[in-house]
Design a protein around this motif. Structure first.
Motif, PDB file in Angstrom:
ATOM      1  N   THR A 268       0.848  -1.194   0.000  1.00 48.19           N
ATOM      2  CA  THR A 268       0.000   0.000   0.000  1.00 48.19           C
ATOM      3  C   THR A 268       0.879   1.238   0.000  1.00 48.19           C
ATOM      4  O   THR A 268       2.007   1.211   0.489  1.00 48.19           O
ATOM      5  CB  THR A 268      -0.924   0.031   1.225  1.00 48.19           C
ATOM      6  OG1 THR A 268      -0.132   0.131   2.428  1.00 48.19           O
ATOM      7  CG2 THR A 268      -1.781  -1.225   1.287  1.00 48.19           C
ATOM      8  N   MET A 269       0.364   2.331  -0.557  1.00 49.85           N
ATOM      9  CA  MET A 269       1.106   3.592  -0.566  1.00 49.85           C
ATOM     10  C   MET A 269       0.143   4.752  -0.316  1.00 49.85           C
ATOM     11  O   MET A 269      -0.910   4.839  -0.953  1.00 49.85           O
ATOM     12  CB  MET A 269       1.855   3.797  -1.886  1.00 49.85           C
ATOM     13  CG  MET A 269       2.731   5.046  -1.890  1.00 49.85           C
ATOM     14  SD  MET A 269       3.976   5.085  -3.210  1.00 49.85           S
ATOM     15  CE  MET A 269       2.964   5.448  -4.639  1.00 49.85           C
ATOM     16  N   THR A 270       0.506   5.587   0.643  1.00 49.16           N
ATOM     17  CA  THR A 270      -0.268   6.773   0.965  1.00 49.16           C
ATOM     18  C   THR A 270       0.652   7.977   0.915  1.00 49.16           C
ATOM     19  O   THR A 270       1.748   7.963   1.489  1.00 49.16           O
ATOM     20  CB  THR A 270      -0.890   6.656   2.368  1.00 49.16           C
ATOM     21  OG1 THR A 270      -1.700   5.473   2.438  1.00 49.16           O
ATOM     22  CG2 THR A 270      -1.762   7.869   2.671  1.00 49.16           C
ATOM     23  N   SER A 274      -1.500  13.206  -2.552  1.00 48.60           N
ATOM     24  CA  SER A 274      -2.254  12.296  -3.412  1.00 48.60           C
ATOM     25  C   SER A 274      -3.148  11.341  -2.635  1.00 48.60           C
ATOM     26  O   SER A 274      -3.991  10.662  -3.234  1.00 48.60           O
ATOM     27  CB  SER A 274      -1.296  11.487  -4.282  1.00 48.60           C
ATOM     28  OG  SER A 274      -0.478  12.312  -5.066  1.00 48.60           O
ATOM     29  N   ALA A 275      -2.944  11.263  -1.309  1.00 46.94           N
ATOM     30  CA  ALA A 275      -3.678  10.317  -0.455  1.00 46.94           C
ATOM     31  C   ALA A 275      -3.345   8.879  -0.872  1.00 46.94           C
ATOM     32  O   ALA A 275      -2.196   8.579  -1.187  1.00 46.94           O
ATOM     33  CB  ALA A 275      -5.164  10.606  -0.489  1.00 46.94           C
ATOM     34  N   GLY A 276      -4.352   8.001  -0.907  1.00 46.22           N
ATOM     35  CA  GLY A 276      -4.081   6.617  -1.264  1.00 46.22           C
ATOM     36  C   GLY A 276      -3.733   6.476  -2.733  1.00 46.22           C
ATOM     37  O   GLY A 276      -4.456   6.975  -3.596  1.00 46.22           O
ATOM     38  N   VAL A 277      -2.607   5.806  -3.001  1.00 46.44           N
ATOM     39  CA  VAL A 277      -2.140   5.625  -4.381  1.00 46.44           C
ATOM     40  C   VAL A 277      -2.171   4.136  -4.714  1.00 46.44           C
ATOM     41  O   VAL A 277      -1.571   3.324  -3.994  1.00 46.44           O
ATOM     42  CB  VAL A 277      -0.714   6.172  -4.563  1.00 46.44           C
ATOM     43  CG1 VAL A 277      -0.210   5.918  -5.983  1.00 46.44           C
ATOM     44  CG2 VAL A 277      -0.663   7.657  -4.233  1.00 46.44           C
ATOM     45  N   SER A 278      -2.871   3.771  -5.767  1.00 46.11           N
ATOM     46  CA  SER A 278      -2.900   2.382  -6.216  1.00 46.11           C
ATOM     47  C   SER A 278      -1.800   2.156  -7.254  1.00 46.11           C
ATOM     48  O   SER A 278      -1.150   3.098  -7.714  1.00 46.11           O
ATOM     49  CB  SER A 278      -4.268   2.040  -6.809  1.00 46.11           C
ATOM     50  OG  SER A 278      -4.541   2.872  -7.923  1.00 46.11           O
ATOM     51  N   THR A 298       0.621   9.971 -11.495  1.00 48.31           N
ATOM     52  CA  THR A 298       1.874  10.678 -11.228  1.00 48.31           C
ATOM     53  C   THR A 298       1.825  11.317  -9.849  1.00 48.31           C
ATOM     54  O   THR A 298       0.811  11.912  -9.463  1.00 48.31           O
ATOM     55  CB  THR A 298       2.098  11.771 -12.294  1.00 48.31           C
ATOM     56  OG1 THR A 298       2.139  11.148 -13.588  1.00 48.31           O
ATOM     57  CG2 THR A 298       3.412  12.497 -12.046  1.00 48.31           C
ATOM     58  N   LEU A 299       2.910  11.187  -9.102  1.00 49.44           N
ATOM     59  CA  LEU A 299       2.959  11.764  -7.769  1.00 49.44           C
ATOM     60  C   LEU A 299       3.104  13.283  -7.854  1.00 49.44           C
ATOM     61  O   LEU A 299       3.455  13.833  -8.911  1.00 49.44           O
ATOM     62  CB  LEU A 299       4.121  11.156  -6.988  1.00 49.44           C
ATOM     63  CG  LEU A 299       4.116   9.623  -6.884  1.00 49.44           C
ATOM     64  CD1 LEU A 299       5.318   9.134  -6.080  1.00 49.44           C
ATOM     65  CD2 LEU A 299       2.817   9.123  -6.266  1.00 49.44           C
ATOM     66  N   ASP A 306       4.365   7.258   2.005  1.00 48.02           N
ATOM     67  CA  ASP A 306       4.636   6.161   2.924  1.00 48.02           C
ATOM     68  C   ASP A 306       4.198   4.861   2.273  1.00 48.02           C
ATOM     69  O   ASP A 306       3.045   4.729   1.834  1.00 48.02           O
ATOM     70  CB  ASP A 306       3.883   6.357   4.241  1.00 48.02           C
ATOM     71  CG  ASP A 306       4.258   7.663   4.941  1.00 48.02           C
ATOM     72  OD1 ASP A 306       5.465   7.927   5.054  1.00 48.02           O
ATOM     73  OD2 ASP A 306       3.344   8.395   5.356  1.00 48.02           O
ATOM     74  N   VAL A 307       5.111   3.895   2.211  1.00 47.52           N
ATOM     75  CA  VAL A 307       4.840   2.607   1.583  1.00 47.52           C
ATOM     76  C   VAL A 307       4.882   1.517   2.649  1.00 47.52           C
ATOM     77  O   VAL A 307       5.779   1.500   3.495  1.00 47.52           O
ATOM     78  CB  VAL A 307       5.872   2.293   0.481  1.00 47.52           C
ATOM     79  CG1 VAL A 307       5.552   0.963  -0.196  1.00 47.52           C
ATOM     80  CG2 VAL A 307       5.916   3.421  -0.543  1.00 47.52           C
TER      81      VAL A 307
END
Length: 333
Positions: A268-270, A274-278, A298-299, A306-307
């Motif tokens: 998971t990445m937040t 961008s908040a939650g990134v899939s 794109t970020l 955070d991953v």
């Protein structure tokens, strides 16, 4: 440059296959993505004159490489050398890693990425009979042995031998084995099997180049072995934890200690904006030791991400399936 290890040309040559295990897992690695001087490794003092004399960890920017630039390294940083005794430098500088824990590990093997910045043919290159790059190792302080060596390629010269290519010298006899192992500016993987085991292992890389245009580089040093049926762990990531200035279109690379299966929810990445990134690719995955994940969007420049590698969603594929014992978290900016 961001290259994943599985996507590059591999010319891994084991000088001895004694004890090599097909189930080998990563025991230790060094990719130079962060400065490990004095903590993860020690080296002869780094230096550069801003031109053709240097021995240092580098991202390659500004290096006067004859071939234009190095390629094939993992991540952003690698180690490079040219005319190492210039500007008061040492004739044969070393990079040392000591005290690698190999307790309970069998079937040890080493691999690394190696390159030469000048790639002319016989009589048209820059390496002399005194130039070399080699990896040595010792177990439990028993004395260093040659592991893999790179030396000049003998041509038609008589002494002194000058201006020849440099390449793999499988038996470390002081002369390369010819065209097949000739180094160029693309970092390429070579390695060797290590007979026996013990408690600790030390590794050193030694380089000798004493003139301009005699350019060498190395990266992603890895020790592998059979550790039995133990839970998988994350061995390294790109970006690494705490990295800053990461590109907005970066991919996320996660290296594991052994082959694993990963579910679609394994990472998971937040991010702060961008908040939650899939991820658009990379998950799920089966029987891989590396995940390369592409964010679906794109970020945002300047945001912190955070991953989390989710422990219950990662299992190894050898013996009884084992999950990671805890989540693995890392962050970058």
């Amino acid at each position: 440059m961001k290259l994943n290890k599985s996507g590059q040309f591999t010319a891994l040559i084991f000088l001895s296959v004694t004890g090599f295990s097909a189930q080998a897992a990563e025991v230790w690695s060094e990719s130079f993505e962060t400065d490990g001087q004095g903590t993860r490794y020690t080296s002869t003092p780094e230096f550069t004159d801003g031109g053709g004399d240097y021995w240092l960890r580098t991202d390659g920017v500004g290096l006067p490489i004859s071939a234009g630039a190095y390629s094939g390294y993992v991540g952003t940083y690698f180690w490079a050398a040219e005319d190492v005794d210039g500007e008061g430098g040492t004739a044969e500088p070393e990079l040392n890693v000591t005290g690698i824990d190999i307790s309970g590990v069998s079937g040890l093997s080493f691999s690394g990425l190696f390159a030469a910045g000048h790639k002319g043919g016989p009589g048209a290159s820059k390496y002399d009979s005194t130039d070399f790059m080699k990896v040595q190792y010792q177990i439990d302080g028993g004395g260093y042995l040659d592991g893999v060596c790179f030396n000049y390629e003998p041509g038609t010269d008589t002494s002194p031998i000058t201006n020849e290519p440099i390449g793999l010298d499988a038996d470390c006899d002081g002369e390369s084995d010819g065209v097949a192992g000739r180094l160029n500016a693309t970092l390429t993987e070579y390695g060797f099997a290590i007979a026996g085991t013990g408690t600790t292992l030390d590794i050193k890389v030694i380089v000798s180049v004493n003139a301009g245009d005699e350019e060498l580089a190395f990266d992603y040093l890895v020790l592998s072995g059979d550790m039995g049926d133990v839970p998988p762990t994350v061995s390294s990531t790109v970006p690494n934890d705490g990295a800053v200035g990461v590109a907005e279109n970066t991919s996320i690379t996660i290296n594991f200690s052994e082959a694993i299966d990963a579910t679609a929810s394994a990472v998971t990445m937040t991010c702060s904006t961008s908040a939650g990134v899939s991820f658009s690719s990379g998950l799920p995955a089966t029987a891989v030791s590396q995940l390369v994940l592409t964010p679906a969007s794109t970020l945002v420049d300047g945001e912190t991400c955070d991953v989390t590698v989710v422990d219950t969603e990662i299992t190894d594929v050898d013996g009884t399936p084992d999950a990671m014992v805890a989540n693995y978290d890392f962050s970058f900016l």
